[in-house]
Design a protein around this motif. Structure first.
Motif, short mmCIF file in Angstrom:
data_model
loop_
_atom_site.label_atom_id
_atom_site.label_comp_id
_atom_site.label_asym_id
_atom_site.label_seq_id
_atom_site.Cartn_x
_atom_site.Cartn_y
_atom_site.Cartn_z
N ASP A 126 70.75 72.46 1.29
CA ASP A 126 72.24 72.44 1.02
C ASP A 126 72.91 70.83 0.94
O ASP A 126 73.71 70.87 0.20
N HIS A 127 72.42 69.86 1.54
CA HIS A 127 72.92 68.51 1.32
C HIS A 127 71.69 67.55 1.39
O HIS A 127 70.64 67.80 1.51
N ASP A 128 71.99 66.11 1.22
CA ASP A 128 70.87 65.25 1.35
C ASP A 128 70.13 65.23 2.62
O ASP A 128 70.90 65.27 3.72
N VAL A 129 68.79 64.48 2.31
CA VAL A 129 68.15 64.45 3.75
C VAL A 129 67.69 63.04 3.39
O VAL A 129 66.98 62.71 2.40
N ILE A 130 67.45 62.24 4.54
CA ILE A 130 66.72 61.02 4.57
C ILE A 130 65.41 61.23 5.66
O ILE A 130 66.09 61.25 7.01
N VAL A 131 64.15 60.99 5.45
CA VAL A 131 63.19 61.32 6.49
C VAL A 131 62.65 59.62 6.64
O VAL A 131 62.19 58.99 5.59
N LEU A 132 62.81 59.11 7.88
CA LEU A 132 62.32 57.65 8.16
C LEU A 132 61.08 57.80 8.88
O LEU A 132 60.77 58.74 9.58
N VAL A 133 60.10 57.07 8.40
CA VAL A 133 58.81 57.34 8.75
C VAL A 133 58.23 55.96 9.33
O VAL A 133 58.37 55.05 8.64
N LYS A 134 57.62 56.16 10.54
CA LYS A 134 57.05 54.76 11.03
C LYS A 134 55.66 55.12 11.68
O LYS A 134 55.46 56.08 12.02
N PRO A 135 54.79 54.08 11.48
CA PRO A 135 53.25 54.35 12.25
C PRO A 135 53.29 54.42 13.78
O PRO A 135 54.41 53.89 14.48
N THR A 136 52.23 55.39 14.34
CA THR A 136 52.34 55.28 15.58
C THR A 136 52.17 54.11 16.19
O THR A 136 51.28 53.19 15.75
N GLY A 137 52.78 53.86 17.46
CA GLY A 137 52.82 52.48 18.27
C GLY A 137 53.70 51.42 17.76
O GLY A 137 53.54 50.48 18.31
N LEU A 138 54.32 51.69 16.72
CA LEU A 138 55.20 50.78 16.32
C LEU A 138 56.60 50.72 17.21
O LEU A 138 57.15 51.88 17.48
N SER A 139 56.85 49.68 17.68
CA SER A 139 57.65 49.62 18.88
C SER A 139 59.21 48.70 18.45
O SER A 139 58.76 48.02 17.45
#
Length: 537
Positions: free
Chosen positions: A524-537
């Motif tokens: 229905d509208h725009d989406v942004i998926v932010l992805v980071k590795p496990t353990g990134l602090s």
């Protein structure tokens, strides 16, 4: 002795007061009927004037006559104008000149009928011969065509219909004497307790006839008004600078009707996708037999395609649009953005927004009080509302005049809302590749979801988005995957994704953070998926 036929002040509701022993005369029966008629017209005035149903006007193919379907209307005096049979008006006797306009109206008519013998009167001469008289009166409507003027309008065929409509709508607005935006008179000097004057037209307008070099052209909605606004509502809306619903409806339908007529006459009837593809197939089959034959087929196909695709609103004679409405698009004939952009050309700045299909009519109605849209190319900004149609392409879009707040910030109803997901995964590259191949939004609450509100067309991260602050991290390695339902929004979505990654660090001012984009028209509208590795602090 009081005359039983004496009448009270005109317009009052007076009925018969029967008394035993009263000699019933025609004046008494007339009073009974008069009371019922006065009561009926008073109630008719309460609902306002206009067309209730029917009364469609048609111009015959030879443009020498019009026919009017049966219908019901109510005039300003509250009288019902009932037309029970099809009416025909001959136009061949008119002597029109350049720029001539004729108004088609329904007006009240009384037709006496029925013969009854009169056998004498009380105190009359008994030797006088009785004379037959009409005993009944038919109250109906008749259709008339009369000259009308809207002031100085260019007589050129191409834009005449559009200019006449614009002039009529503007005159209608001025005649309502709006207090808001009309002049410099202080609002405190207005008499806010004084109700608007009630219009009392004796006739109801049905259509307008415009004389062109090709003969008469029929325009219905420039003058026709449906009976949907009671006098008080229409009067106060007009006084406050609002556009009554019946006027907005007429402006919208007038444009849609004019556009349909213009497109029907502008493009050949065989200029369709099937025709174009057929000509190209013929060209391919003839390619071995003769190049000239092949080129002829290709040229004919391209001519037909251009007739459909390259027509602009101004080329169709449309100089001004209503504040909102609908536009046709053809699936599989280029993207929605491309088709609508071709339709407007350089006459307006367009802003596209995807939204659910059921939200478009509401957005169109919301704009009914805005000014009309002049296609002059001088600052006109139009918002195009593209309905989300699932897997298929839409066959229509909505449009409305763009509105901004005085601060320069768009109003809330025009903001772009982008869903933002934050995902933590073991292998970022593998997740991104899999996600782009077959996108499926992460379920919440397993993935953190927030909404970021952008000004339409804006790509910089808006200030004050507190939910983003909680995601910030000094470490790098973040990746963004941006999804959009429209190919035309890919650059905008990419910019938003890049700017959204910057607050998380890991990218200097000279480095573009890692991002990917994809068109996914099920959104229905725009989406942004932010992805980071496990353990990134």
């Amino acid at each position: 002795m009081t005359d039983p036929g004496s009448r009270p002040e005109r317009g009052s509701l007076a009925r018969l007061h029967p008394i035993d022993g009263m000699l019933l005369r025609s004046t008494h029966l007339d009073r009974i009927q008069g009371y019922a008629a006065s009561l009926s017209t008073a109630l008719g005035r309460a609902g306002g004037h206009g067309v209730v149903s029917g009364y469609r006007v048609r111009l015959d193919p030879g443009r020498a006559a019009i026919t009017v379907d049966p219908g019901l209307a109510v005039n300003g005096d509250g009288r019902p104008l009932l037309l029970e049979t099809t009416a025909t008006v001959d136009l061949s006797g008119l002597s029109p000149g350049p720029g001539d306009l004729r108004l088609v109206v329904a007006t009240y008519a009384e037709v006496p009928f029925g013969q009854e013998e009169v056998y004498g009167e009380l105190c009359g001469d008994p030797s006088a011969a009785p004379a037959p008289q009409h005993a009944y009166v038919s109250e109906s409507a008749r259709v008339e065509v009369r000259p009308v003027s809207v002031g100085s309008v260019d007589t050129a065929d191409l834009t005449r219909r559009s200019q006449v409509a614009d002039a009529w709508f503007e005159r209608e607005r001025q005649e309502a004497h709006p207090w808001i935006g009309a002049d410099a008179t202080p609002l405190t000097a207005r008499d806010w307790a004084d109700p608007p004057a009630e219009p009392r037209p004796a006739e109801v307008a049905l259509a307008l006839l415009l004389w062109t070099s090709k003969g008469w052209v029929l325009d219905t909605w420039t003058v026709r008004r449906e009976r949907v606004d009671p006098p008080a509502r229409r009067g106060w809306e007009s006084r406050l600078g609002l556009r009554p619903w019946s006027v907005f409806l007429a402006q919208l339908l007038q444009f849609e009707d004019m556009l349909a007529d213009a497109l029907d006459h502008a493009a050949p009837r065989d200029a369709t996708d099937e025709y174009v593809l057929g000509r190209l197939r013929t060209a391919r089959s003839r390619l071995r037999r003769g190049r000239s034959a092949s080129l002829r087929d290709v040229n004919e196909a391209m001519d037909a395609l251009q007739a459909v695709q390259a027509t602009q609103l101004r080329d169709l004679g449309i100089a001004e649009l209503p504040p909102a409405g609908f536009l046709p698009v053809v699936p599989c004939r280029g993207s929605v953005e491309q088709q609508v952009t071709r339709l407007f050309g350089d006459s307006a700045t367009l802003r596209f927004r995807r939204c659910p299909a059921d939200a478009v009519p509401e957005a169109v109605e919301e704009a009914r009080h805005r000014d009309r849209i002049a296609l002059s190319g001088a600052g006109a900004v139009v918002e195009i509302l593209v309905p989300h149609a699932g897997e298929s392409e839409p066959s229509w879009v909505g449009f409305r005049r763009w509105a901004e707040c005085t601060s320069g910030e768009p109003s809330c109803s025009h903001s772009d809302v982008v869903d933002v997901y934050l995902c933590t995964v073991d292998d970022v590259s593998e997740f991104v590749s899999t996600f782009l191949a077959a996108p499926e939004l992460p379920p919440t609450p397993s993935a953190t979801l927030r909404e970021v509100t952008y000004p339409p067309g804006g790509w910089a991260l808006p200030e004050g988005q507190e939910e983003i602050e909680s995601w910030r991290s000094p470490a790098g390695g973040m990746t963004a995957v941006a999804l959009t339902p429209s190919a035309g929004r890919l650059p905008l979505v990419a910019g938003r994704a890049v700017m959204l990654l910057h607050p998380f660090g890991g990218a200097s001012a000279a480095t573009v953070p890692e991002y990917r984009t994809r068109v996914w028209n099920e959104l229905d509208h725009d989406v942004i998926v932010l992805v980071k590795p496990t353990g990134l602090s």
